[in-house]
Design an enzyme around this catalytic site. Structure first.
Site, short mmCIF file in Angstrom:
data_model
loop_
_atom_site.label_atom_id
_atom_site.label_comp_id
_atom_site.label_asym_id
_atom_site.label_seq_id
_atom_site.Cartn_x
_atom_site.Cartn_y
_atom_site.Cartn_z
N ARG A 181 0.82 -1.22 0.00
CA ARG A 181 0.00 0.00 0.00
C ARG A 181 0.86 1.28 0.00
O ARG A 181 0.48 2.29 0.60
CB ARG A 181 -0.96 0.04 1.20
N SER A 231 -11.12 -0.58 3.56
CA SER A 231 -10.43 -0.91 4.81
C SER A 231 -9.79 0.34 5.40
O SER A 231 -9.04 1.03 4.72
CB SER A 231 -9.33 -1.94 4.55
N GLU A 306 -4.69 2.72 6.37
CA GLU A 306 -4.53 2.70 4.91
C GLU A 306 -5.14 3.99 4.35
O GLU A 306 -4.62 4.60 3.41
CB GLU A 306 -5.27 1.48 4.35
#
Ligand SMILES: Cc1cc2nc3c(=O)[nH]c(=O)nc-3n(C[C@H](O)[C@H](O)[C@H](O)COP(=O)(O)OP(=O)(O)OC[C@H]3O[C@@H](n4cnc5c(N)ncnc54)[C@H](O)[C@@H]3O)c2cc1C
Length: 326
Positions: A181, A231, A306
């Site tokens: 990520r 998320s 995230e």
């Protein structure tokens, strides 16, 4: 609602008179993100060409105006006060896609689902994991997004990006700094304008079946009926080994349904925090801080976000860095 006074507004209104693409003054950022939260940006621009984009960047640099690039805003938390600067959104003008052999060259504004289905039709595999991810190719590259332990960086050959001076740069995959990520584009201030992918050949029917299964699984698992950003917290190897993925850890900490204002830990999937209607980003940050603290109390692990928070001054950071410590 009257937008807050901005020292840069007069300058930005001057920019809005130039030939830079579609412009919206005092643009409500809640309309430009999947969480449906955030106050007004002084200016939101959808450049119609790379030349427009270069002009906007040069102008912002010259006048010291913050400039934030977004795709679909599906991984962003905008502040209730909005942004005192320019939001650049790469939209339909950056949406071309060409396939030759196993290579796909696509602009940053292409929707990820459209990209994945175009690959499927051409008998190219490797994007099945991405078909259900909202957002644009530019956002996916910047986030190195993906699922099922795959990420877009796995199939990138090169990325084209414009730097803060408006110069077009070529980043071969090794220069993209892809990690879990993360990518160099979260740190170098460059705007991704396109990417070239190399995909393995596959059976179109099998790829289609895998994509349909992925979409069905997402519909069953995720609270897609309410605004979210997917998320909230990232996975980590240490936490996964000891306690499981973030959704399970949050659920096991008995936090499903925890609510601050109109923000709630989803009772369907605990790593999705949903906007119940008219939520504020201050409440979302408070909820993030509370969940993080309670999980840390139980596990000793500080989860990392995230989702990325955008401050009114245009700083972008993992949302936990902006969350209050309860
Ligand atoms: C229901 C739901 C499910 C999701 N599932 C997943 C999933 O399975 N896997 C996953 O990885 N993510 C998932 N996400 C999160 C999100 O969709 C991804 O992170 C997506 O790649 C973000 O794309 P975007 O275009 O919306 O980017 P934005 O949210 O607009 O931006 C994200 C970041 O990228 C930067 N950025 C955007 N465009 C550019 C550009 N052209 N150049 C440089 N930087 C840029 C922004 O400044 C920001 O820092 C999900 C979100 C939702 C709402």
């Amino acid at each position: 609602m009257t937008p807050p006074a901005s020292p840069v507004s007069p300058l930005l209104e001057a920019l809005s008179q130039e030939d830079i693409g579609a412009v919206r003054v005092h643009a409500p950022l809640a309309d430009y993100c999947t969480w449906r939260m955030g106050g007004p940006a002084d200016l939101l621009v959808e450049p119609a060409s790379a030349a427009h984009l270069a002009r906007i960047l040069a102008w912002c640099r010259e006048h010291g105006a913050p400039c934030v690039v977004i795709g679909e805003g599906s991984n962003l938390l905008f502040d209730d006060a909005g942004l005192r600067g320019v939001v650049v959104r790469l939209g339909p003008a950056f949406a071309s896609l060409h396939i030759q052999g196993t290579r796909i060259a696509a602009d940053a504004g292409v929707h990820v689902a459209d990209l994945a289905w175009a690959a499927q039709r051409a008998g190219l595999a490797g994007l099945e994991h991405a078909v259900g991810i909202p957002g644009t190719l530019g956002g996916l590259v910047a986030m190195n997004g993906g699922s099922r332990r795959q990420a877009i960086g796995d199939v990138i050959v090169r990325v084209s990006a414009v730097d803060h001076t408006g110069a077009l740069l070529d980043f071969p995959c090794v220069a993209c700094g892809f990690g879990y990520r993360t990518s160099v584009f979260q740190r170098n201030g460059c705007i991704v304008v396109g990417a070239e992918l190399d995909l393995p050949r596959g059976d179109p029917a099998a790829i289609k079946a895998a994509m349909e299964a992925d979409v069905a699984e997402r519909e069953a698992k995720f609270p897609l009926d309410l605004p979210s950003c997917g998320s909230v917290f990232k996975n980590s190897d240490a936490m996964y080994a000891a306690f499981g993925p973030p959704g399970k850890v949050i659920e096991d900490t008995q936090l499903k349904g925890l609510t601050v204002g109109q923000c709630q830990v989803s009772s369907k999937h605990a790593n999705f925090f949903v906007n119940l209607g008219g939520a504020s980003s201050a409440d979302m940050l408070a909820l993030i801080g509370e969940v993080r603290a309670r999980v840390c109390e139980r596990t000793g692990i500080q989860m990392e976000c995230e989702v990325r928070y955008v401050s009114p001054q245009g700083a972008i950071m993992p949302a936990h860095d902006a969350a209050p410590q309860p």
